[in-house]
Design a protein around this motif. Structure first.
Motif, PDB file in Angstrom:
ATOM      1  N   LEU A   1      37.278  39.898  39.717  1.00 19.99           N
ATOM      2  CA  LEU A   1      36.059  39.602  39.017  1.00 19.99           C
ATOM      3  C   LEU A   1      36.426  38.209  38.441  1.00 19.99           C
ATOM      4  CD1 LEU A   1      35.171  43.114  37.352  1.00 19.99           C
ATOM      5  CD2 LEU A   1      34.205  42.117  39.462  1.00 19.99           C
ATOM      6  N   THR A   2      35.520  37.245  38.452  1.00 16.60           N
ATOM      7  CA  THR A   2      35.614  36.076  38.066  1.00 16.60           C
ATOM      8  C   THR A   2      34.277  35.719  37.551  1.00 16.60           C
ATOM      9  OG1 THR A   2      36.390  33.782  38.255  1.00 16.60           O
ATOM     10  CG2 THR A   2      35.125  34.956  40.426  1.00 16.60           C
ATOM     11  N   ASP A   3      34.176  34.251  37.215  1.00 20.93           N
ATOM     12  CA  ASP A   3      32.898  33.818  36.556  1.00 20.93           C
ATOM     13  C   ASP A   3      31.998  33.091  37.539  1.00 20.93           C
ATOM     14  OD1 ASP A   3      34.362  31.611  37.202  1.00 20.93           O
ATOM     15  OD2 ASP A   3      34.148  30.455  35.337  1.00 20.93           O
ATOM     16  N   VAL A   4      32.054  33.378  38.940  1.00 19.81           N
ATOM     17  CA  VAL A   4      31.144  33.085  40.015  1.00 19.81           C
ATOM     18  C   VAL A   4      30.817  34.298  40.694  1.00 19.81           C
ATOM     19  CG1 VAL A   4      31.761  30.707  39.845  1.00 19.81           C
ATOM     20  CG2 VAL A   4      32.935  32.356  41.296  1.00 19.81           C
ATOM     21  N   SER A   5      29.764  34.280  41.607  1.00 23.58           N
ATOM     22  CA  SER A   5      29.215  35.777  42.435  1.00 23.58           C
ATOM     23  C   SER A   5      30.055  35.818  43.686  1.00 23.58           C
ATOM     24  CB  SER A   5      27.766  35.552  42.464  1.00 23.58           C
ATOM     25  OG  SER A   5      27.490  34.401  43.201  1.00 23.58           O
ATOM     26  N   GLY A   6      30.868  34.930  44.129  1.00 25.53           N
ATOM     27  CA  GLY A   6      31.569  35.008  45.122  1.00 25.53           C
ATOM     28  C   GLY A   6      32.194  33.770  45.597  1.00 25.53           C
ATOM     29  N   ILE A   7      32.350  33.524  46.967  1.00 24.87           N
ATOM     30  CA  ILE A   7      33.067  32.562  47.337  1.00 24.87           C
ATOM     31  C   ILE A   7      31.983  31.589  48.216  1.00 24.87           C
ATOM     32  CG2 ILE A   7      34.696  31.389  48.943  1.00 24.87           C
ATOM     33  CD1 ILE A   7      36.476  33.929  48.650  1.00 24.87           C
TER      34      ILE A   7
ATOM     35  N   GLY B   1      39.913  24.411  44.156  1.00 25.35           N
ATOM     36  CA  GLY B   1      40.075  24.658  42.858  1.00 25.35           C
ATOM     37  C   GLY B   1      40.675  26.192  42.570  1.00 25.35           C
ATOM     38  N   PHE B   2      40.292  26.928  41.501  1.00 25.71           N
ATOM     39  CA  PHE B   2      40.824  27.999  41.101  1.00 25.71           C
ATOM     40  C   PHE B   2      40.746  29.020  42.086  1.00 25.71           C
ATOM     41  CE2 PHE B   2      36.617  28.752  40.090  1.00 25.71           C
ATOM     42  CZ  PHE B   2      36.291  30.093  40.267  1.00 25.71           C
ATOM     43  N   MET B   3      39.506  28.897  42.964  1.00 26.73           N
ATOM     44  CA  MET B   3      39.506  30.058  44.038  1.00 26.73           C
ATOM     45  C   MET B   3      40.560  29.911  44.924  1.00 26.73           C
ATOM     46  SD  MET B   3      37.106  32.147  44.532  1.00 26.73           S
ATOM     47  CE  MET B   3      35.708  31.771  43.678  1.00 26.73           C
ATOM     48  N   THR B   4      41.167  28.707  45.347  1.00 27.52           N
ATOM     49  CA  THR B   4      42.187  28.903  46.230  1.00 27.52           C
ATOM     50  C   THR B   4      43.388  29.906  46.226  1.00 27.52           C
ATOM     51  OG1 THR B   4      41.983  26.325  46.381  1.00 27.52           O
ATOM     52  CG2 THR B   4      44.054  27.305  47.432  1.00 27.52           C
ATOM     53  N   LYS B   5      43.794  29.992  45.002  1.00 23.09           N
ATOM     54  CA  LYS B   5      44.721  31.097  44.567  1.00 23.09           C
ATOM     55  C   LYS B   5      44.097  32.485  44.940  1.00 23.09           C
ATOM     56  CE  LYS B   5      48.210  28.749  41.987  1.00 23.09           C
ATOM     57  NZ  LYS B   5      49.062  28.840  40.748  1.00 23.09           N
ATOM     58  N   LYS B   6      42.763  32.575  44.736  1.00 24.56           N
ATOM     59  CA  LYS B   6      42.326  34.146  44.751  1.00 24.56           C
ATOM     60  C   LYS B   6      42.349  34.187  46.170  1.00 24.56           C
ATOM     61  CE  LYS B   6      39.721  33.558  40.675  1.00 24.56           C
ATOM     62  NZ  LYS B   6      40.472  34.273  39.798  1.00 24.56           N
ATOM     63  N   VAL B   7      41.871  33.502  47.265  1.00 22.37           N
ATOM     64  CA  VAL B   7      41.872  33.543  48.522  1.00 22.37           C
ATOM     65  C   VAL B   7      43.303  33.710  49.045  1.00 22.37           C
ATOM     66  CG1 VAL B   7      41.335  32.455  50.817  1.00 22.37           C
ATOM     67  CG2 VAL B   7      39.759  32.223  48.995  1.00 22.37           C
TER      68      VAL B   7
END
Length: 284
Positions: A194-200, A229-235
């Motif tokens: 869970l993050t501050d955007v609705s997905g990738i 950005g921050f989504m790179t580590k989530k992937v």
């Protein structure tokens, strides 16, 4: 099926909906493990103490925190201290018998300390020493399963237990998304990030380009290309979770009513095991 939930620590993330949703899921008999980040709170505490947080870029272009000894002390104070305790307190008020744990408790999360990291500064590759970080090699799934089977809801934070080259252990920082991924893999659970955007998003600036599902390697490559950005580590964490045994990974917004339930019902971006090739080495 166990659900591992990671709640982001960004200022824009409101955990209230997720905590109420954890209570609903637990009330329905689901096993839930809650994990959390807290980089924003760590940065704010460092600044209150008169220290500027240090971020570095790896030769591969990934930006991450450099955790020196002072920053590690702040991590110990903020993550398993205030943030974890606040979440446990909130869950208790929701009727959930939560138990707060750090990765050092019962060797829950164990790995090796990286005292030096490769960085890129002014276009040059350098070695920066004095780091207190590490990657996770093992998860004490028995500890989590014992708590779950006894009716407790674990709330887990970094730091993790890092083995020193000279022998012995020290607490080290580790990426919270990757910690959640390791736990989800070890429990063969569904992971909800869970993050501050609705997905990738295919276009990071356009929410209407959200990718709904990635079920093939080609689709996963598209997700990797879109993440920045921050989504790179989530992937990266999602890839590790699926390779480790997680049944699915969904990246979704925390700022919604029943965000976990919505994510499990298909909201957000869902990554399925078929999207990651078996035996493919995950980047560090």
């Amino acid at each position: 099926m166990t659900v591992v939930v990671k709640v982001g620590g960004a200022r824009a993330v409101d955990p209230a909906g997720a905590l109420a949703d954890v209570a609903s899921l637990v009330g329905e008999g689901e096993d839930v493990v809650l994990t959390h980040g807290g980089s924003t709170a760590v940065d704010e505490t460092l600044e209150d103490l008169g220290t500027k947080p240090t971020y570095v870029e790896t030769p591969g272009g990934v930006v991450g925190r450099f955790t020196d000894a002072e920053t590690m002390d702040v991590f110990k104070m903020v993550m398993p201290g205030k943030l974890n305790t606040d979440l446990v307190e909130s869950l208790q008020n929701e009727g959930v018998n939560a138990v707060g744990l750090s990765g050092t408790d019962g060797k829950l999360l164990e790995g090796k300390r990286k005292s030096a990291v490769r960085v890129k500064e002014d276009g040059k590759k350098k070695i920066k020493r004095g780091d207190h970080s590490g990657t996770i090699d093992s998860v004490n799934a028995d500890l989590l399963e014992t708590l779950l089977s006894s009716g407790y809801t674990p709330v887990v934070s970094v730091p993790v237990l890092g083995a020193e080259k000279e022998g012995g252990y020290t607490a080290v920082n580790a990426d919270a998304d990757r910690a959640a991924a390791a736990i989800a893999g070890a429990l063969e659970a569904e992971l909800v990030v869970l993050t501050d955007v609705s997905g990738i998003y295919e276009d990071p600036a356009d929410e209407s380009t959200k990718i709904d599902v990635a079920a093939t390697p080609a689709a996963f490559e598209a997700v990797e290309s879109a993440a920045e950005g921050f989504m790179t580590k989530k992937v990266m964490a999602a890839e590790e979770a699926l390779q480790g045994g997680a049944s699915s990974v969904t990246v979704a917004t925390a700022n919604a009513d029943a965000p976990i339930s919505q994510a499990l019902a298909g909201e957000g971006t869902t990554l399925e095991p078929g999207a990651v090739a078996d035996g493919e080495e995950v980047g560090q």
